[in-house]
Design a protein around this motif. Sequence first.
Motif, PDB file in Angstrom:
ATOM      1  N   LYS A  86     -18.043 -61.482  33.486  1.00  0.00           N
ATOM      2  CA  LYS A  86     -17.880 -62.232  34.733  1.00  0.00           C
ATOM      3  C   LYS A  86     -16.960 -61.487  35.699  1.00  0.00           C
ATOM      4  O   LYS A  86     -17.253 -61.411  36.896  1.00  0.00           O
ATOM      5  CB  LYS A  86     -17.332 -63.635  34.450  1.00  0.00           C
ATOM      6  CG  LYS A  86     -18.371 -64.580  33.849  1.00  0.00           C
ATOM      7  CD  LYS A  86     -17.796 -65.985  33.722  1.00  0.00           C
ATOM      8  CE  LYS A  86     -18.878 -66.962  33.298  1.00  0.00           C
ATOM      9  NZ  LYS A  86     -18.534 -68.348  33.611  1.00  0.00           N
ATOM     10  N   ARG A 100     -18.031 -60.233  39.381  1.00  0.00           N
ATOM     11  CA  ARG A 100     -17.271 -60.653  40.568  1.00  0.00           C
ATOM     12  C   ARG A 100     -16.857 -59.436  41.397  1.00  0.00           C
ATOM     13  O   ARG A 100     -16.992 -59.419  42.621  1.00  0.00           O
ATOM     14  CB  ARG A 100     -16.016 -61.429  40.165  1.00  0.00           C
ATOM     15  CG  ARG A 100     -16.214 -62.871  39.945  1.00  0.00           C
ATOM     16  CD  ARG A 100     -14.904 -63.618  39.704  1.00  0.00           C
ATOM     17  NE  ARG A 100     -15.226 -64.838  39.005  1.00  0.00           N
ATOM     18  CZ  ARG A 100     -15.147 -65.007  37.693  1.00  0.00           C
ATOM     19  NH1 ARG A 100     -14.699 -64.058  36.912  1.00  0.00           N
ATOM     20  NH2 ARG A 100     -15.505 -66.158  37.152  1.00  0.00           N
ATOM     21  N   ASN A 103     -20.485 -70.686  45.151  1.00  0.00           N
ATOM     22  CA  ASN A 103     -20.785 -69.645  44.168  1.00  0.00           C
ATOM     23  C   ASN A 103     -20.657 -68.275  44.801  1.00  0.00           C
ATOM     24  O   ASN A 103     -20.729 -68.141  46.015  1.00  0.00           O
ATOM     25  CB  ASN A 103     -22.196 -69.836  43.606  1.00  0.00           C
ATOM     26  CG  ASN A 103     -23.256 -69.650  44.663  1.00  0.00           C
ATOM     27  OD1 ASN A 103     -23.701 -68.538  44.921  1.00  0.00           O
ATOM     28  ND2 ASN A 103     -23.652 -70.739  45.321  1.00  0.00           N
ATOM     29  N   TYR A 155     -27.480 -71.363  36.859  1.00  0.00           N
ATOM     30  CA  TYR A 155     -26.089 -71.058  36.514  1.00  0.00           C
ATOM     31  C   TYR A 155     -25.508 -70.218  37.637  1.00  0.00           C
ATOM     32  O   TYR A 155     -26.210 -69.433  38.268  1.00  0.00           O
ATOM     33  CB  TYR A 155     -25.992 -70.325  35.176  1.00  0.00           C
ATOM     34  CG  TYR A 155     -26.267 -71.249  34.021  1.00  0.00           C
ATOM     35  CD1 TYR A 155     -25.246 -72.015  33.465  1.00  0.00           C
ATOM     36  CD2 TYR A 155     -27.551 -71.370  33.500  1.00  0.00           C
ATOM     37  CE1 TYR A 155     -25.500 -72.878  32.412  1.00  0.00           C
ATOM     38  CE2 TYR A 155     -27.808 -72.240  32.446  1.00  0.00           C
ATOM     39  CZ  TYR A 155     -26.777 -72.991  31.912  1.00  0.00           C
ATOM     40  OH  TYR A 155     -27.028 -73.860  30.888  1.00  0.00           O
ATOM     41  N   ARG A 156     -24.224 -70.389  37.877  1.00  0.00           N
ATOM     42  CA  ARG A 156     -23.590 -69.698  38.988  1.00  0.00           C
ATOM     43  C   ARG A 156     -22.320 -69.023  38.523  1.00  0.00           C
ATOM     44  O   ARG A 156     -21.716 -69.414  37.532  1.00  0.00           O
ATOM     45  CB  ARG A 156     -23.291 -70.681  40.118  1.00  0.00           C
ATOM     46  CG  ARG A 156     -22.348 -71.730  39.679  1.00  0.00           C
ATOM     47  CD  ARG A 156     -22.075 -72.837  40.637  1.00  0.00           C
ATOM     48  NE  ARG A 156     -20.999 -73.595  40.034  1.00  0.00           N
ATOM     49  CZ  ARG A 156     -19.727 -73.291  40.115  1.00  0.00           C
ATOM     50  NH1 ARG A 156     -19.328 -72.284  40.836  1.00  0.00           N
ATOM     51  NH2 ARG A 156     -18.823 -73.997  39.492  1.00  0.00           N
ATOM     52  N   LEU A 157     -21.946 -68.044  39.273  1.00  0.00           N
ATOM     53  CA  LEU A 157     -20.664 -67.382  39.048  1.00  0.00           C
ATOM     54  C   LEU A 157     -19.751 -67.836  40.164  1.00  0.00           C
ATOM     55  O   LEU A 157     -20.068 -67.675  41.346  1.00  0.00           O
ATOM     56  CB  LEU A 157     -20.830 -65.858  39.093  1.00  0.00           C
ATOM     57  CG  LEU A 157     -19.547 -65.057  38.881  1.00  0.00           C
ATOM     58  CD1 LEU A 157     -19.069 -65.187  37.444  1.00  0.00           C
ATOM     59  CD2 LEU A 157     -19.771 -63.593  39.239  1.00  0.00           C
ATOM     60  N   GLY A 192     -13.793 -68.436  38.993  1.00  0.00           N
ATOM     61  CA  GLY A 192     -13.206 -68.329  37.663  1.00  0.00           C
ATOM     62  C   GLY A 192     -12.252 -69.418  37.235  1.00  0.00           C
ATOM     63  O   GLY A 192     -11.691 -69.343  36.162  1.00  0.00           O
ATOM     64  N   VAL A 232     -26.798 -64.784  34.842  1.00  0.00           N
ATOM     65  CA  VAL A 232     -25.373 -64.495  34.997  1.00  0.00           C
ATOM     66  C   VAL A 232     -24.683 -64.809  33.678  1.00  0.00           C
ATOM     67  O   VAL A 232     -25.147 -65.661  32.912  1.00  0.00           O
ATOM     68  CB  VAL A 232     -24.713 -65.293  36.153  1.00  0.00           C
ATOM     69  CG1 VAL A 232     -25.315 -64.932  37.491  1.00  0.00           C
ATOM     70  CG2 VAL A 232     -24.787 -66.782  35.927  1.00  0.00           C
ATOM     71  N   ARG A 288     -22.419 -66.535  31.046  1.00  0.00           N
ATOM     72  CA  ARG A 288     -22.029 -67.943  31.045  1.00  0.00           C
ATOM     73  C   ARG A 288     -21.379 -68.344  29.738  1.00  0.00           C
ATOM     74  O   ARG A 288     -21.650 -67.780  28.688  1.00  0.00           O
ATOM     75  CB  ARG A 288     -23.221 -68.832  31.331  1.00  0.00           C
ATOM     76  CG  ARG A 288     -24.301 -68.737  30.259  1.00  0.00           C
ATOM     77  CD  ARG A 288     -25.497 -69.579  30.598  1.00  0.00           C
ATOM     78  NE  ARG A 288     -26.322 -68.942  31.592  1.00  0.00           N
ATOM     79  CZ  ARG A 288     -27.638 -68.820  31.491  1.00  0.00           C
ATOM     80  NH1 ARG A 288     -28.271 -69.310  30.475  1.00  0.00           N
ATOM     81  NH2 ARG A 288     -28.311 -68.221  32.426  1.00  0.00           N
ATOM     82  N   ASP A 305     -20.356 -74.055  30.875  1.00  0.00           N
ATOM     83  CA  ASP A 305     -20.763 -73.868  32.264  1.00  0.00           C
ATOM     84  C   ASP A 305     -21.913 -74.827  32.578  1.00  0.00           C
ATOM     85  O   ASP A 305     -22.798 -75.049  31.752  1.00  0.00           O
ATOM     86  CB  ASP A 305     -21.212 -72.428  32.516  1.00  0.00           C
ATOM     87  CG  ASP A 305     -20.044 -71.453  32.574  1.00  0.00           C
ATOM     88  OD1 ASP A 305     -18.882 -71.899  32.576  1.00  0.00           O
ATOM     89  OD2 ASP A 305     -20.303 -70.239  32.611  1.00  0.00           O
TER      90      ASP A 305
END
Length: 184
Positions: free
Chosen positions: A9, A13, A128, A136-138, A141, A169, A171, A175
């Motif tokens: 992650k 990012r 996101n 699913y999203r990032l 954090g 992504v 996860r 999540d």
Amino acid sequence: MPSTIAEEKAALRARIQSEAAFRTPAVRRGCDLVLRAKFLELPQVRRAKTMMLFCGVGSEPDTAPLIDRLLGQGKAVALPRCLPHRGMEARLIEGREGLVHGAFQIPEPGEDCPVVNRDTIDVILVPNLCCDKQGYRLGHGGGYYDRYLADYPGVTVALCPRALLWDRVPRYELDVPVQLVLTD
């Protein structure tokens, strides 16, 4: 190569934030315009009485025009307010002028704004950095939204530029995916 989900992650990012620096303001504005229009066209949004949005910061879409438009339509609009221990609550706003800089310098409602029960919110727009095709999203954090959305009964939506829609992504088990991912 990253070996843990946290490392994956963090690497994603960093990659997204690095690439975002190369998007021109005109490209970004155009993408934001399309994403906002698609959001407003959703039947779930048209039917909704109460919605929770967010104030886009950094590389997130500019949501200020959405907030203004929905308030102008007479919708009840809530924004998130960060709480201690990575908690979050939704507070109703009457306009953006009364927002204060909260945790992480993100504009949020003041303590004088009424708290709205999560289960009475019809639609939540979830921030996101990127999403995948399963919803699913990032995020940034903190896990604020994953905790808030656990067992949420309403509709969840993410705005994601097509260039930031991934096959998958990284996860964690806890999540929470969004139900709808809108792209340009």
